[in-house]
Design a protein around this motif. Sequence first.
Motif, PDB file in Angstrom:
ATOM      1  N   SER A 160      -6.275  -4.686  -4.841  1.00 19.51           N
ATOM      2  CA  SER A 160      -5.934  -5.903  -4.107  1.00 19.51           C
ATOM      3  C   SER A 160      -6.970  -6.118  -3.020  1.00 19.51           C
ATOM      4  CB  SER A 160      -4.541  -5.796  -3.473  1.00 19.51           C
ATOM      5  OG  SER A 160      -3.550  -5.644  -4.470  1.00 19.51           O
ATOM      6  N   TRP A 161      -7.189  -7.378  -2.670  1.00 18.18           N
ATOM      7  CA  TRP A 161      -8.144  -7.660  -1.601  1.00 18.18           C
ATOM      8  C   TRP A 161      -7.664  -8.815  -0.745  1.00 18.18           C
ATOM      9  CZ3 TRP A 161      -8.843  -8.291  -6.765  1.00 18.18           C
ATOM     10  CH2 TRP A 161      -9.139  -9.574  -7.249  1.00 18.18           C
ATOM     11  N   ILE A 162      -8.106  -8.773   0.512  1.00 20.51           N
ATOM     12  CA  ILE A 162      -7.709  -9.778   1.497  1.00 20.51           C
ATOM     13  C   ILE A 162      -8.916 -10.122   2.345  1.00 20.51           C
ATOM     14  CG2 ILE A 162      -6.931  -7.999   3.130  1.00 20.51           C
ATOM     15  CD1 ILE A 162      -4.798  -9.968   4.102  1.00 20.51           C
ATOM     16  N   GLU A 163      -9.044 -11.399   2.720  1.00 22.97           N
ATOM     17  CA  GLU A 163     -10.142 -11.844   3.569  1.00 22.97           C
ATOM     18  C   GLU A 163      -9.678 -11.894   5.019  1.00 22.97           C
ATOM     19  OE1 GLU A 163     -11.387 -15.615   2.077  1.00 22.97           O
ATOM     20  OE2 GLU A 163     -12.753 -14.746   0.607  1.00 22.97           O
ATOM     21  N   VAL A 167      -7.152  -0.007  -3.059  1.00 24.97           N
ATOM     22  CA  VAL A 167      -6.581   0.504  -4.303  1.00 24.97           C
ATOM     23  C   VAL A 167      -5.337   1.298  -3.925  1.00 24.97           C
ATOM     24  CG1 VAL A 167      -8.777   0.608  -5.529  1.00 24.97           C
ATOM     25  CG2 VAL A 167      -8.021   2.589  -4.216  1.00 24.97           C
ATOM     26  N   SER A 168      -4.496   1.579  -4.914  1.00 15.82           N
ATOM     27  CA  SER A 168      -3.260   2.308  -4.620  1.00 15.82           C
ATOM     28  C   SER A 168      -3.574   3.657  -3.991  1.00 15.82           C
ATOM     29  CB  SER A 168      -2.463   2.509  -5.910  1.00 15.82           C
ATOM     30  OG  SER A 168      -2.050   1.264  -6.415  1.00 15.82           O
ATOM     31  N   GLU A 169      -2.791   3.982  -2.957  1.00 18.21           N
ATOM     32  CA  GLU A 169      -2.954   5.240  -2.212  1.00 18.21           C
ATOM     33  C   GLU A 169      -4.380   5.379  -1.681  1.00 18.21           C
ATOM     34  OE1 GLU A 169      -0.866   8.660  -4.128  1.00 18.21           O
ATOM     35  OE2 GLU A 169      -0.612   7.234  -5.776  1.00 18.21           O
ATOM     36  N   ASP A 170      -4.926   4.274  -1.184  1.00 18.19           N
ATOM     37  CA  ASP A 170      -6.315   4.230  -0.723  1.00 18.19           C
ATOM     38  C   ASP A 170      -6.487   5.014   0.570  1.00 18.19           C
ATOM     39  OD1 ASP A 170      -8.912   3.608  -0.362  1.00 18.19           O
ATOM     40  OD2 ASP A 170      -8.641   1.458  -0.072  1.00 18.19           O
TER      41      ASP A 170
END
Length: 709
Positions: free
Chosen positions: A578-581, A590-593
Amino acid sequence: MIPNPKLVQHSGFLLTKTYPFAVNCIPLSLEDTVKFLKLSSDTRSLRFGERIHAHLIVTNRTTPGDVIPINSLINFYAKCGEIFVSRQLFDGMCKRNVVSWNSLMAGYFHNGLASEALNLFKKMISVESFRPNKYILATVLSSCADNETVEEVGIQYHAYVLKSGLLFHQYVKNALIHLYSRCYDALGAIGVLDSLPESDIYSFNSIINGLSEDGYLMEALDLLYRLVGKSLAWDNVTYVTVFGLCSRLRNLKMGLQVHSWMFKGRINSDLHISTSIIDMYGKCGKISNAERVFEKMQTRNVPSWTAIISAYFQNGCFEEALKLLQKMDLDGTLPNEYTFSVLINSVAGLSALKLGIPLHARTEKSGFKDHVVVSNALINMYSKCGNIESANKVFLDMKNRDFITWNSMISGFSHHGLGKEALFVFGNMLAAKEAPNYVTFVGVLSACGHLGLVQEGFYYLNHFMKQSGIEPGVEHYTCIVGLLSKARLLNEAEKFMKNTQVKWDLVAWRTLLSACYVHNNISLGKRVADIVFNMDPNDVGSYILLSNMYAKAKRWDGVVNIRKMMRERSIKKEPGVSWIEIKTKTHVFVSEDNNHPECKMIYEKVGEILNEIKLLGYVADIGNVLHDVEDEQKEQYLSYHSEKLAIAYGIMKLPSGATIRVMKNLRMCDDCHVVVKLVSKVTKRVIIVRDANRFHCFNHGVCSCADYW
């Protein structure tokens, strides 16, 4: 622009910048007057020509009976864009000849007033007794082409040309071919070509281009083979036309052959040819060749820059396309509306709203606010970036709309789950008398699916589309499968797929498989999954969906079998990303990043959020966790899914009340969906998540998908 004084000598004295002959000098001869006016016409020098006109007035040679100088003046003013002055001169003539009529007709045509040229021709043959010559007929036929009026008047003029006996003149023949080609009757153009001998390269250029634009690609190819068999020398327009045909056919082999032929023949490639070559390589997926052609160009213009940017865009190289804007600026070339359209669509491909907003501002500053192609791109960009409100604002502010505009807005609302809004726009489209097309009904049927409007959906499919002359395709039928599935009519959806004579694709079967998961129909889900695996044994998403279906029903034996099958086939689950600006930077999770520099604070924020929503009754849905670990560990895995991390970071960094927009590469899991609904409630924020299936707009604890995705 004033002609070079050295070019305008008469009787041994040089005409200076003051042009004294306009007031007091030896009268120019008629021959010299015509020459000077022609020079003014060719150089588009209005000031110089007006002084010649003043000289004629002073020397009393613009009386209504002076046909030759007035004809020259009509031609001069028309070529300088002063067509109304030309008409005044024409109307003041008491005597006219064929040149008088032709000069004004050609002036109307070249100034974009084709219908006025046709009206003038009608007046000529009805009032005067002049017989039109080949030049007048060529102008008339070209005016018909500009008006695209083959069915209305073009055929009548074709008949008139036949009666005149002038059809064998190459000017007239080429104009007639151009008329049919321009008016989407390329087969009629071929008929003209075949009926007359001695075709030149212009004839072939017109028909091949007309056939290509009309969609008759194989016919255009056949005509190209005929051209190759003749001894006609190709001009630059031929190469541009042929490369355009290669682009439409996506025929890289032929494009390479023609390009090689140019090298062997040592043919100089001008701006137009180079641009068409770049376009051809871009559309044929050979971006490296397009780059080489572009880099070798000595001079570049807006179309060439737009072509290379489009080549990157068409091949999914969105970041590279956007980087070229800076190079274009350094080159001193200003983007036009088409350049901006490609750049904005590149932003849509990246779902990078932060890049799109300044581009939007620049288009307005550059004066392209009211260009339809730019507004259409903005609607697409805002829709794909999760900002449907801004897309709708652009739509409402548009002064003019085309079918792409309507389709973009309908599809945008549908993709965001706003079925009512999509159907409302469709109603307005019909009220505006804009004819719906294939793409329109994909959006409309999708909207019906979101709303569960089964009867309406079948009405659009079986009646409305037929009335509109549109043959339903697999995309429309897939929407019906989704519509039936949403209405819990899974057996009817399966029967529909079995009874409909269409080649179903993976998307259609995945649609039914997803419905089986949502409605816990394992038996049908297993049958559908078998079909999917036969079509694509490596479709990892379907394995995960079937495994989750078994886990949801606590059929652990089924989960084990799916995991075993995946190991045997070396199929690995794609990690969730997932990404957000935030401001100008994109943060990827990423999961458990543990790689983000602020991961400790992010994890703490996730913990705070989960504790807060547990007070509202949240319980982690550990049923879909495939790891063979204790329940507590399963809950921990769920807690740090990528979208949860991205949303937590958004809450940390964005102002209170600001909308949070997150993009994800996979389908959103059930637990994350529940969590985000509750988070939107406790934080009083709008949270928009785009997963692999659709947009989810969470607000006040409710999702726009109505818990069906």
